[in-house]
Design a protein around this motif. Structure first.
Motif, PDB file in Angstrom:
ATOM      1  N   GLY A  24     -11.926  -2.713  12.310  1.00 46.80           N
ATOM      2  CA  GLY A  24     -12.805  -2.975  13.640  1.00 46.80           C
ATOM      3  C   GLY A  24     -14.048  -3.364  13.283  1.00 46.80           C
ATOM      4  N   ASP A  25     -14.956  -2.856  13.895  1.00 49.67           N
ATOM      5  CA  ASP A  25     -16.522  -3.123  13.369  1.00 49.67           C
ATOM      6  C   ASP A  25     -17.182  -2.555  12.219  1.00 49.67           C
ATOM      7  N   ASP A  26     -16.160  -1.453  11.773  1.00 47.93           N
ATOM      8  CA  ASP A  26     -16.612  -0.774  10.530  1.00 47.93           C
ATOM      9  C   ASP A  26     -16.022  -1.413   9.211  1.00 47.93           C
ATOM     10  N   VAL A  27     -16.419  -0.347   8.191  1.00 43.40           N
ATOM     11  CA  VAL A  27     -15.994  -0.668   7.073  1.00 43.40           C
ATOM     12  C   VAL A  27     -15.298   0.430   6.401  1.00 43.40           C
ATOM     13  N   PHE A  28     -13.785   0.509   5.909  1.00 42.07           N
ATOM     14  CA  PHE A  28     -13.386   1.486   5.405  1.00 42.07           C
ATOM     15  C   PHE A  28     -13.426   1.436   3.983  1.00 42.07           C
ATOM     16  N   MET A  29     -14.312   2.246   3.278  1.00 40.65           N
ATOM     17  CA  MET A  29     -14.701   2.181   1.910  1.00 40.65           C
ATOM     18  C   MET A  29     -13.803   2.681   0.949  1.00 40.65           C
ATOM     19  N   ASN A  30     -13.123   2.156   0.156  1.00 37.64           N
ATOM     20  CA  ASN A  30     -12.132   2.705  -0.901  1.00 37.64           C
ATOM     21  C   ASN A  30     -12.356   1.673  -2.220  1.00 37.64           C
ATOM     22  N   PRO A  31     -13.584   2.049  -2.735  1.00 31.83           N
ATOM     23  CA  PRO A  31     -13.814   1.163  -4.087  1.00 31.83           C
ATOM     24  C   PRO A  31     -12.962   1.602  -4.975  1.00 31.83           C
ATOM     25  N   TRP A  32     -12.554   0.631  -5.917  1.00 33.87           N
ATOM     26  CA  TRP A  32     -11.525   1.061  -7.008  1.00 33.87           C
ATOM     27  C   TRP A  32     -11.864   2.181  -7.899  1.00 33.87           C
ATOM     28  N   PRO A  33     -13.128   2.356  -8.516  1.00 34.69           N
ATOM     29  CA  PRO A  33     -13.162   3.614  -9.171  1.00 34.69           C
ATOM     30  C   PRO A  33     -12.954   4.903  -8.062  1.00 34.69           C
ATOM     31  N   PHE A  34     -13.210   4.736  -6.941  1.00 31.80           N
ATOM     32  CA  PHE A  34     -12.606   6.143  -6.143  1.00 31.80           C
ATOM     33  C   PHE A  34     -11.361   6.193  -6.186  1.00 31.80           C
ATOM     34  N   VAL A  35     -10.533   4.952  -5.967  1.00 33.92           N
ATOM     35  CA  VAL A  35      -9.154   5.124  -5.826  1.00 33.92           C
ATOM     36  C   VAL A  35      -8.506   5.580  -7.007  1.00 33.92           C
ATOM     37  N   ALA A  36      -9.052   5.184  -8.373  1.00 32.20           N
ATOM     38  CA  ALA A  36      -8.658   5.706  -9.671  1.00 32.20           C
ATOM     39  C   ALA A  36      -8.805   7.205  -9.649  1.00 32.20           C
ATOM     40  N   GLU A  37     -10.164   7.493  -9.356  1.00 34.78           N
ATOM     41  CA  GLU A  37     -10.488   8.740  -9.446  1.00 34.78           C
ATOM     42  C   GLU A  37      -9.538   9.923  -8.507  1.00 34.78           C
ATOM     43  N   LEU A  38      -9.217   9.497  -7.302  1.00 34.95           N
ATOM     44  CA  LEU A  38      -8.362  10.286  -6.454  1.00 34.95           C
ATOM     45  C   LEU A  38      -6.958  10.348  -6.874  1.00 34.95           C
ATOM     46  N   TYR A  39      -6.537   9.222  -7.456  1.00 36.83           N
ATOM     47  CA  TYR A  39      -5.112   9.136  -8.141  1.00 36.83           C
ATOM     48  C   TYR A  39      -4.915  10.086  -9.086  1.00 36.83           C
ATOM     49  N   GLN A  40      -6.262  10.033 -10.042  1.00 35.35           N
ATOM     50  CA  GLN A  40      -5.720  11.260 -11.073  1.00 35.35           C
ATOM     51  C   GLN A  40      -6.164  12.461 -10.715  1.00 35.35           C
ATOM     52  N   LEU A  41      -6.844  12.713  -9.912  1.00 35.59           N
ATOM     53  CA  LEU A  41      -6.939  14.154  -9.188  1.00 35.59           C
ATOM     54  C   LEU A  41      -5.733  14.493  -8.577  1.00 35.59           C
ATOM     55  N   ALA A  42      -4.952  13.518  -8.025  1.00 40.24           N
ATOM     56  CA  ALA A  42      -3.913  14.129  -7.265  1.00 40.24           C
ATOM     57  C   ALA A  42      -2.799  14.270  -8.462  1.00 40.24           C
ATOM     58  N   GLN A  43      -2.745  13.463  -9.443  1.00 41.06           N
ATOM     59  CA  GLN A  43      -2.085  13.776 -10.519  1.00 41.06           C
ATOM     60  C   GLN A  43      -2.105  15.388 -11.117  1.00 41.06           C
ATOM     61  N   GLN A  44      -3.476  15.473 -11.155  1.00 37.67           N
ATOM     62  CA  GLN A  44      -3.734  16.897 -11.758  1.00 37.67           C
ATOM     63  C   GLN A  44      -3.328  17.730 -10.977  1.00 37.67           C
ATOM     64  N   ARG A  45      -3.659  17.773  -9.759  1.00 37.71           N
ATOM     65  CA  ARG A  45      -3.271  18.858  -8.901  1.00 37.71           C
ATOM     66  C   ARG A  45      -1.734  18.855  -8.305  1.00 37.71           C
ATOM     67  N   GLU A  46      -0.999  18.006  -8.694  1.00 35.34           N
ATOM     68  CA  GLU A  46       0.368  17.981  -8.521  1.00 35.34           C
ATOM     69  C   GLU A  46       0.545  17.705  -6.934  1.00 35.34           C
ATOM     70  N   VAL A  47      -0.292  16.817  -6.304  1.00 34.47           N
ATOM     71  CA  VAL A  47      -0.066  16.445  -4.921  1.00 34.47           C
ATOM     72  C   VAL A  47       0.566  15.019  -4.902  1.00 34.47           C
ATOM     73  N   VAL A  48       1.427  14.996  -4.019  1.00 40.92           N
ATOM     74  CA  VAL A  48       2.029  13.608  -4.143  1.00 40.92           C
ATOM     75  C   VAL A  48       1.370  12.701  -3.115  1.00 40.92           C
TER      76      VAL A  48
END
Ligand code: KMH
Ligand code: ZN
Length: 284
Positions: free
Chosen positions: A122-146
């Protein structure tokens, strides 16, 4: 010789996204925002055919929050009363800081959403910069969250290739995506855009669902079922059943999705099947 057609999965995973972070309680009183309303919604939507819930929660003033205590309480309450796969949003609202969005995993959900790139919203920006995506993904792997990879645009599909190439498979080994279509700023909610996205998904993807925002909801649902995909529905994405007919309860959207799945001869997947399908970790 004509190419072999892969058989679609015999059942349909229906995810309900009951609340989201965008609509206000004042504007949409039927939106479930209190813990009691969310629980009642979860129970009724499970009975109507949902197997997973995509959860955003609100504070006592009905405002979006990522408070870990409230998130943990919601996860526990829904686990106690239903067998739904509980997916917490790590997208939150467009105003939530990235560090708070990472901390959502502290609430130990079965699954978490993981958006594959920044998008106009819409009029906003949904921020998902690459380093955040990569960090969240690796955290999900460590925490065993799908994770469920949220794809708002074709570029997000390309980013998913990159993520899987760099960091390997998620916990459980399944790769489940959700095409979020029709957001003003993302890809349109059309069959053509859905086909273009599905055709370029990484080969590691084991399943995908789709949701169409607003009036694109039905077109996307039909396209998804006809391409062998799964369904996400709910008041996070759609507030009317038809022009001028407001949704009174999320159950209506889940029931309609289940009816479409029946028509497609791929009835709603049970929660037990969904847990195995997504390979979520057994949690107490
Ligand atoms: N509320 C949107 C800004 C997600 O849940 O991960 C983001 C969203 C996606 O709803
Ligand atoms: Zn969401």
């Amino acid at each position: 010789m004509s190419p072999m057609l892969a058989a679609p999965h015999p059942t349909t995973l229906i995810t309900v996204a009951p609340t989201g972070a965008e609509s206000t309680k004042e504007a949409v009183p039927a939106l479930p925002t209190t813990p009691e309303e969310l629980l009642e919604t979860a129970v009724r939507c499970e009975a109507a055919g949902a197997a997973m819930i995509h959860l955003h929660i609100r504070d006592a003033q009905h405002r979006p929050t990522l408070d870990i205590g409230l998130l943990s309480d919601s996860v526990a309450a829904i686990r106690e009363r239903t067998d739904l796969v509980v997916q917490l949003s790590t997208g939150g609202s467009v105003h939530d800081p990235l560090d708070q969005r990472l901390r959502v995993l502290d609430a130990e959900p079965d699954s978490c959403s993981l958006t594959m790139g920044t998008t106009n919203f819409g009029d906003d920006v949904f921020m998902n910069p690459w380093p955040f995506v990569a960090e969240l993904y690796q955290l999900a792997q460590q925490r065993e969250v799908v994770p469920e990879f949220e794809l708002f645009d074709l570029g997000h599909v390309h980013a998913l290739h990159r993520l899987l190439n760099m960091f390997g498979l998620p916990y459980g080994g399944q790769v489940h995506c959700d095409l979020v279509m029709g957001v003003p700023g993302g890809m349109p909610g059309t069959a053509d855009a859905l086909v273009a996205s599905v055709q370029t998904l990484p080969s590691a993807v084991t399943s995908w669902s789709a949701t169409g925002i607003g009036r694109t909801s039905l077109a996307v649902a039909f396209a998804s079922l006809s391409k062998g995909g799964h369904l996400r529905v709910g008041m996070e994405d759609t507030l009317t059943l038809a022009r001028g007919v407001p949704v009174k309860h999320n159950e209506e959207l889940v029931s309609r999705a289940a009816a479409l799945a029946d028509l497609a001869q791929r009835p709603a997947m049970s929660t037990i099947e969904a847990r195995d399908f997504l390979k979520v970790k057994a949690r107490g």
